[in-house]
Design an enzyme around this catalytic site. Structure first.
Site, PDB file in Angstrom:
ATOM      1  N   TYR A  59       0.844  -1.196   0.000  1.00 19.60           N
ATOM      2  CA  TYR A  59       0.000   0.000   0.000  1.00 19.60           C
ATOM      3  C   TYR A  59       0.881   1.249   0.000  1.00 19.60           C
ATOM      4  O   TYR A  59       1.723   1.437   0.884  1.00 19.60           O
ATOM      5  CB  TYR A  59      -0.937   0.017   1.195  1.00 19.60           C
ATOM      6  CG  TYR A  59      -2.046  -1.012   1.145  1.00 19.60           C
ATOM      7  CD1 TYR A  59      -2.269  -1.787   0.006  1.00 19.60           C
ATOM      8  CD2 TYR A  59      -2.893  -1.208   2.226  1.00 19.60           C
ATOM      9  CE1 TYR A  59      -3.288  -2.727  -0.039  1.00 19.60           C
ATOM     10  CE2 TYR A  59      -3.920  -2.153   2.191  1.00 19.60           C
ATOM     11  CZ  TYR A  59      -4.093  -2.905   1.057  1.00 19.60           C
ATOM     12  OH  TYR A  59      -5.103  -3.842   1.025  1.00 19.60           O
ATOM     13  N   ASN A 161      -7.252 -13.419  -1.394  1.00 22.82           N
ATOM     14  CA  ASN A 161      -7.422 -13.726  -2.814  1.00 22.82           C
ATOM     15  C   ASN A 161      -7.033 -15.158  -3.175  1.00 22.82           C
ATOM     16  O   ASN A 161      -6.714 -15.442  -4.332  1.00 22.82           O
ATOM     17  CB  ASN A 161      -6.623 -12.734  -3.681  1.00 22.82           C
ATOM     18  CG  ASN A 161      -7.036 -11.302  -3.451  1.00 22.82           C
ATOM     19  OD1 ASN A 161      -8.172 -10.921  -3.718  1.00 22.82           O
ATOM     20  ND2 ASN A 161      -6.117 -10.498  -2.922  1.00 22.82           N
ATOM     21  N   LEU A 214     -17.970  -1.842  -1.275  1.00 19.24           N
ATOM     22  CA  LEU A 214     -18.864  -0.911  -1.972  1.00 19.24           C
ATOM     23  C   LEU A 214     -18.695  -1.002  -3.480  1.00 19.24           C
ATOM     24  O   LEU A 214     -19.082  -0.086  -4.215  1.00 19.24           O
ATOM     25  CB  LEU A 214     -18.627   0.524  -1.488  1.00 19.24           C
ATOM     26  CG  LEU A 214     -18.837   0.770   0.003  1.00 19.24           C
ATOM     27  CD1 LEU A 214     -18.590   2.235   0.341  1.00 19.24           C
ATOM     28  CD2 LEU A 214     -20.243   0.343   0.437  1.00 19.24           C
ATOM     29  N   SER A 266     -12.853   4.068   3.099  1.00 15.41           N
ATOM     30  CA  SER A 266     -12.804   5.525   3.098  1.00 15.41           C
ATOM     31  C   SER A 266     -11.763   6.045   4.083  1.00 15.41           C
ATOM     32  O   SER A 266     -11.557   5.461   5.150  1.00 15.41           O
ATOM     33  CB  SER A 266     -14.174   6.102   3.459  1.00 15.41           C
ATOM     34  OG  SER A 266     -14.117   7.518   3.513  1.00 15.41           O
ATOM     35  N   ARG A 271     -17.282   9.511   7.011  1.00 16.32           N
ATOM     36  CA  ARG A 271     -17.761   8.288   6.366  1.00 16.32           C
ATOM     37  C   ARG A 271     -17.321   7.044   7.129  1.00 16.32           C
ATOM     38  O   ARG A 271     -18.023   6.035   7.132  1.00 16.32           O
ATOM     39  CB  ARG A 271     -17.264   8.245   4.922  1.00 16.32           C
ATOM     40  CG  ARG A 271     -17.910   9.297   4.042  1.00 16.32           C
ATOM     41  CD  ARG A 271     -17.443   9.219   2.616  1.00 16.32           C
ATOM     42  NE  ARG A 271     -18.077  10.219   1.779  1.00 16.32           N
ATOM     43  CZ  ARG A 271     -17.791  10.428   0.496  1.00 16.32           C
ATOM     44  NH1 ARG A 271     -16.871   9.672  -0.097  1.00 16.32           N
ATOM     45  NH2 ARG A 271     -18.405  11.362  -0.189  1.00 16.32           N
TER      46      ARG A 271
END
Length: 301
Positions: A59, A161, A214, A266, A271
């Site tokens: 990341y 995954n 989302l 987020s 949020r």
């Protein structure tokens, strides 16, 4: 009308003996935030009752740099050590740009040690292989994980995954139990619901950490008829309970008996805090299936 149980605010992390929140907060976009903004985001997650924080060594790769999300979190721990004690810290490794994936014992050992250094901590609560490396035998992975676990560097081990076959095969070789799996799962990405992945998670007592809950933002901004139909079905439930559509999407995921854990992506404090509204929704079977039917695009058999 029959209703489904409300999701619990906490749940076990598989067979690890670790208790986690039923929502997680992810740090894919964390790298590059100012220190004050980063702390504000973490504070909002705590306010929402979130204790499970998920990051990865990759990341930040690209705009910021490999390891930069972990480094930023490490700076926060150095500034405010109490933050580390309040969270269950999860991170991932195994993606090695420009080489795609590496789960050799040498690489995994180095990846875990490097994450510990960047995070400025002596242990990782949940360490996960980010993507499967099909060129590494599961026995080699198991050896690296067992060594890290024995040394106290990691408390629990999970995957991200992985296919069902890859999970079950790895579990046969690993003396450290696989306690979590991290698939893509949302009201727009229902493969995990229908292909047996969630059934395997129930059978193996795996915590399911749902990334992109989302649908990559398409729940909030639907782009085609299918997405609009899913959004409409979610909005009907959201309106009835006085919450946002995004909270309804998180809640829809959590209502499955595998108790999947949406990873809130987020970085906006408002949020993040709003995500806790997911616990306010009690689904009827009719409403839950209406979202599934909208996502499938065809009626149930």
């Amino acid at each position: 009308m029959m209703t489904l149980p409300l999701p619990p605010h906490t749940r076990p992390l598989g067979k690890s003996g670790i208790e986690i929140s039923s929502l997680a907060w992810g740090m894919w976009r964390f790298a590059g935030l100012e220190l004050s903004a980063a702390r504000a985001a973490i504070d909002a997650a705590f306010e929402a009752g979130i204790t499970l924080f998920d990051t990865a060594d990759i990341y930040g790769f690209g705009d910021q740099g490999f390891g930069k999300a972990e480094e930023l979190l490490g700076h926060i721990f150095a500034q405010a050590p109490e933050y580390r004690d309040r969270m269950i810290l999860a991170t991932k490794g195994g993606i090695t740009p420009p080489t795609p994936y590496d789960s050799s014992v040498e690489y995994l050992t180095k990846a875990i040690n490097d994450s510990l250094t960047r995070l400025r901590t002596d242990r990782i609560d949940l360490w996960q292989i980010h993507r499967p490396d099909v060129l590494t035998h599961p026995q080699e992975i198991a050896r690296a994980i067992e060594d890290a676990h024995t040394a106290g560097k990691i408390r629990a081990f999970g995957v991200s995954n992985f296919t069902q076959a890859q999970i079950s095969t790895l579990a046969q070789f690993s003396p450290v139990p696989v306690v979590s799996t991290q698939p893509e799962l949302s009201p727009l990405r229902i493969d995990t619901v229908e292909n047996g992945e969630l059934d395997q998670a129930i059978a193996m007592d795996l915590a399911v950490m749902a990334w992109s809950p989302l649908g990559g933002g398409r729940i909030g901004d639907p782009q085609n008829i299918r997405e609009q139909n899913v959004a409409t079905a979610l909005s009907a439930v959201a309106t009835a309970h006085g919450v946002s559509r995004t909270a309804a999407a998180y809640s829809w995921i959590m209502a499955h008996p595998a108790r999947p854990i949406p990873i809130v992506g987020s970085q906006n404090p408002a949020r993040i805090t709003e995500a806790a509204d997911a616990f306010k929704i009690q689904w009827t079977r009719a409403d839950w299936y209406s979202v599934l039917v909208a996502a499938r695009g065809v009626p149930l058999p």
